[in-house]
Design a protein around this motif. Structure first.
Motif, PDB file in Angstrom:
ATOM      1  N   GLU A  64       0.814  -1.216   0.000  1.00  0.00           N
ATOM      2  CA  GLU A  64       0.000   0.000   0.000  1.00  0.00           C
ATOM      3  C   GLU A  64       0.848   1.266   0.000  1.00  0.00           C
ATOM      4  O   GLU A  64       0.350   2.354  -0.308  1.00  0.00           O
ATOM      5  CB  GLU A  64      -0.933   0.015   1.218  1.00  0.00           C
ATOM      6  CG  GLU A  64      -0.231   0.016   2.567  1.00  0.00           C
ATOM      7  CD  GLU A  64       0.064  -1.381   3.075  1.00  0.00           C
ATOM      8  OE1 GLU A  64       0.372  -1.522   4.273  1.00  0.00           O
ATOM      9  OE2 GLU A  64      -0.020  -2.330   2.273  1.00  0.00           O
ATOM     10  N   ASN A  65       2.140   1.141   0.338  1.00  0.00           N
ATOM     11  CA  ASN A  65       3.026   2.307   0.358  1.00  0.00           C
ATOM     12  C   ASN A  65       3.943   2.382  -0.857  1.00  0.00           C
ATOM     13  O   ASN A  65       4.535   3.431  -1.109  1.00  0.00           O
ATOM     14  CB  ASN A  65       3.883   2.294   1.629  1.00  0.00           C
ATOM     15  CG  ASN A  65       3.051   2.403   2.891  1.00  0.00           C
ATOM     16  OD1 ASN A  65       2.021   3.077   2.904  1.00  0.00           O
ATOM     17  ND2 ASN A  65       3.478   1.747   3.957  1.00  0.00           N
ATOM     18  N   CYS A  66       4.070   1.288  -1.582  1.00  0.00           N
ATOM     19  CA  CYS A  66       4.958   1.249  -2.749  1.00  0.00           C
ATOM     20  C   CYS A  66       4.259   1.878  -3.949  1.00  0.00           C
ATOM     21  O   CYS A  66       3.213   1.393  -4.391  1.00  0.00           O
ATOM     22  CB  CYS A  66       5.358  -0.192  -3.055  1.00  0.00           C
ATOM     23  SG  CYS A  66       6.483  -0.348  -4.458  1.00  0.00           S
ATOM     24  N   GLU A  67       4.828   2.958  -4.469  1.00  0.00           N
ATOM     25  CA  GLU A  67       4.214   3.662  -5.598  1.00  0.00           C
ATOM     26  C   GLU A  67       4.610   3.067  -6.946  1.00  0.00           C
ATOM     27  O   GLU A  67       4.044   3.436  -7.967  1.00  0.00           O
ATOM     28  CB  GLU A  67       4.584   5.143  -5.554  1.00  0.00           C
ATOM     29  CG  GLU A  67       3.979   5.892  -4.380  1.00  0.00           C
ATOM     30  CD  GLU A  67       4.008   7.398  -4.571  1.00  0.00           C
ATOM     31  OE1 GLU A  67       4.543   7.852  -5.597  1.00  0.00           O
ATOM     32  OE2 GLU A  67       3.486   8.107  -3.692  1.00  0.00           O
ATOM     33  N   VAL A  98       9.350   5.471   0.331  1.00  0.00           N
ATOM     34  CA  VAL A  98      10.114   5.398   1.578  1.00  0.00           C
ATOM     35  C   VAL A  98       9.491   6.286   2.649  1.00  0.00           C
ATOM     36  O   VAL A  98       9.363   5.884   3.816  1.00  0.00           O
ATOM     37  CB  VAL A  98      11.582   5.793   1.328  1.00  0.00           C
ATOM     38  CG1 VAL A  98      12.329   5.975   2.645  1.00  0.00           C
ATOM     39  CG2 VAL A  98      12.276   4.738   0.480  1.00  0.00           C
ATOM     40  N   LYS A  99       9.069   7.486   2.279  1.00  0.00           N
ATOM     41  CA  LYS A  99       8.457   8.388   3.259  1.00  0.00           C
ATOM     42  C   LYS A  99       7.144   7.810   3.792  1.00  0.00           C
ATOM     43  O   LYS A  99       6.854   7.915   4.993  1.00  0.00           O
ATOM     44  CB  LYS A  99       8.236   9.763   2.626  1.00  0.00           C
ATOM     45  CG  LYS A  99       9.531  10.550   2.428  1.00  0.00           C
ATOM     46  CD  LYS A  99       9.281  11.979   1.995  1.00  0.00           C
ATOM     47  CE  LYS A  99       8.841  12.064   0.562  1.00  0.00           C
ATOM     48  NZ  LYS A  99       8.766  13.475   0.088  1.00  0.00           N
ATOM     49  N   LYS A 100       6.355   7.205   2.924  1.00  0.00           N
ATOM     50  CA  LYS A 100       5.113   6.574   3.376  1.00  0.00           C
ATOM     51  C   LYS A 100       5.402   5.398   4.306  1.00  0.00           C
ATOM     52  O   LYS A 100       4.708   5.200   5.307  1.00  0.00           O
ATOM     53  CB  LYS A 100       4.302   6.099   2.168  1.00  0.00           C
ATOM     54  CG  LYS A 100       3.660   7.211   1.360  1.00  0.00           C
ATOM     55  CD  LYS A 100       2.853   6.628   0.212  1.00  0.00           C
ATOM     56  CE  LYS A 100       2.181   7.722  -0.612  1.00  0.00           C
ATOM     57  NZ  LYS A 100       1.405   7.149  -1.743  1.00  0.00           N
ATOM     58  N   GLU A 101       6.430   4.617   3.971  1.00  0.00           N
ATOM     59  CA  GLU A 101       6.765   3.459   4.801  1.00  0.00           C
ATOM     60  C   GLU A 101       7.282   3.902   6.162  1.00  0.00           C
ATOM     61  O   GLU A 101       6.968   3.277   7.187  1.00  0.00           O
ATOM     62  CB  GLU A 101       7.808   2.598   4.090  1.00  0.00           C
ATOM     63  CG  GLU A 101       8.025   1.231   4.712  1.00  0.00           C
ATOM     64  CD  GLU A 101       6.835   0.309   4.549  1.00  0.00           C
ATOM     65  OE1 GLU A 101       6.780  -0.710   5.257  1.00  0.00           O
ATOM     66  OE2 GLU A 101       5.947   0.608   3.720  1.00  0.00           O
ATOM     67  N   TYR A 102       8.064   4.961   6.198  1.00  0.00           N
ATOM     68  CA  TYR A 102       8.536   5.508   7.472  1.00  0.00           C
ATOM     69  C   TYR A 102       7.347   5.893   8.352  1.00  0.00           C
ATOM     70  O   TYR A 102       7.320   5.600   9.553  1.00  0.00           O
ATOM     71  CB  TYR A 102       9.419   6.732   7.220  1.00  0.00           C
ATOM     72  CG  TYR A 102      10.900   6.445   7.197  1.00  0.00           C
ATOM     73  CD1 TYR A 102      11.413   5.396   6.440  1.00  0.00           C
ATOM     74  CD2 TYR A 102      11.791   7.228   7.917  1.00  0.00           C
ATOM     75  CE1 TYR A 102      12.766   5.141   6.407  1.00  0.00           C
ATOM     76  CE2 TYR A 102      13.154   6.976   7.892  1.00  0.00           C
ATOM     77  CZ  TYR A 102      13.637   5.939   7.137  1.00  0.00           C
ATOM     78  OH  TYR A 102      14.981   5.685   7.114  1.00  0.00           O
ATOM     79  N   ALA A 103       6.372   6.575   7.753  1.00  0.00           N
ATOM     80  CA  ALA A 103       5.202   7.006   8.519  1.00  0.00           C
ATOM     81  C   ALA A 103       4.398   5.807   9.010  1.00  0.00           C
ATOM     82  O   ALA A 103       3.917   5.788  10.153  1.00  0.00           O
ATOM     83  CB  ALA A 103       4.328   7.919   7.664  1.00  0.00           C
ATOM     84  N   ALA A 104       4.258   4.780   8.167  1.00  0.00           N
ATOM     85  CA  ALA A 104       3.477   3.605   8.549  1.00  0.00           C
ATOM     86  C   ALA A 104       4.148   2.815   9.667  1.00  0.00           C
ATOM     87  O   ALA A 104       3.468   2.228  10.514  1.00  0.00           O
ATOM     88  CB  ALA A 104       3.253   2.709   7.331  1.00  0.00           C
TER      89      ALA A 104
END
Length: 252
Positions: A64-67, A98-104
């Motif tokens: 869900e975070n990988c664009e 990477v930024k989305k994964e950090y937040a998740a």
């Protein structure tokens, strides 16, 4: 006669000189071609290793975070000319992923995802192609700057990958123990970046009722998958206690 002999001797020496010069030129050309081919091979190997790091980072991000639709699309950067466009898209999508994964994962440290330096190196390489038409010295200078930015981006992405994998490994817990004393499955709880437990369902329900945890906190019910406490099998949110006024009114 002597003049003819001397003249012939001179022409013979001149011919030998041309022959030696030609052989030397061919040898230098062959060596230059050999070293150029070796350098090209080394750069291709390094570039494939770099793209492999980018692919593994995409793989480490949750779907869900990988664009990037498929991490394998990173290898399209090996196609000449087309990669001048695709590398920009790859860097941007990787930074956002990477930024989305950090937040998740609840990683609080700042993360640019390698956006700035990642775009700097393809820009330098693209501009160097234009500069090469006017000044080779200037083009070589821009290429050197781009090469440094490329190495920095490679190390940055590798660092992001290591942090993501380390955080996910800390979340990979052994399967919860099912004791024989009738308490049921034990649960691990993740709250504010820390792990708690394992707790039996009954004790977890009590902690939620006391406010230690909420139904939105993450829980591990099978050792691999994380869900909210409310989604834990067998867990029912505690029924809200009636207000004090309602209790008094009922007693009257």
């Amino acid at each position: 006669m002597r003049f003819a002999i001397d003249l012939g001797f001179d022409f013979g020496g001149l011919g030998d000189g041309f022959l030696d010069s030609g052989l030397s030129f061919l040898a230098l050309g062959f060596m230059a071609l050999l070293y150029s081919g070796l350098l090209f091979f080394v750069l291709i190997v390094l570039y494939k290793l770099y793209l492999g790091t980018l692919k593994r980072t995409f793989d480490a991000c949750s779907p869900e975070n990988c664009e990037m639709n498929s991490p394998h699309l990173v290898w399209l950067n090996l196609i000449p000319i087309f990669n001048l466009y695709w590398i920009f898209l790859t860097v941007i999508k990787l930074a956002n992923s990477v930024k989305k994964e950090y937040a998740a994962l609840g990683i609080s440290r700042e993360c640019s995802g390698g956006y700035t330096v990642g775009l700097a190196y393809p820009i330098c390489f693209s501009v160097s192609l234009i500069f090469s038409l006017f000044s080779l010295e200037l083009a070589y200078g821009v290429i050197a700057v781009g090469f440094v930015c490329w190495i920095i981006h490679w190390f940055q992405v590798g660092k992001f990958l290591g942090i993501i994998k380390k955080r996910k490994q800390s979340w990979m817990l052994p399967p919860p123990v099912s004791p024989t004393n009738g308490q049921g499955t034990r649960m691990y709880i993740h709250k504010d970046g820390k792990l708690y437990g394992p707790y039996p369902i009954e004790l977890l329900r009590k902690y939620v009722q006391q406010g230690n945890f909420t139904t939105e906190d993450l829980a591990c019910h099978d050792g691999q998958n994380w869900v909210t406490v409310a989604e834990v099998p067998g867990f029912a949110p505690p029924s809200p206690q009636p207000p004090f006024d309602d209790v008094c009114r009922a007693l009257v």
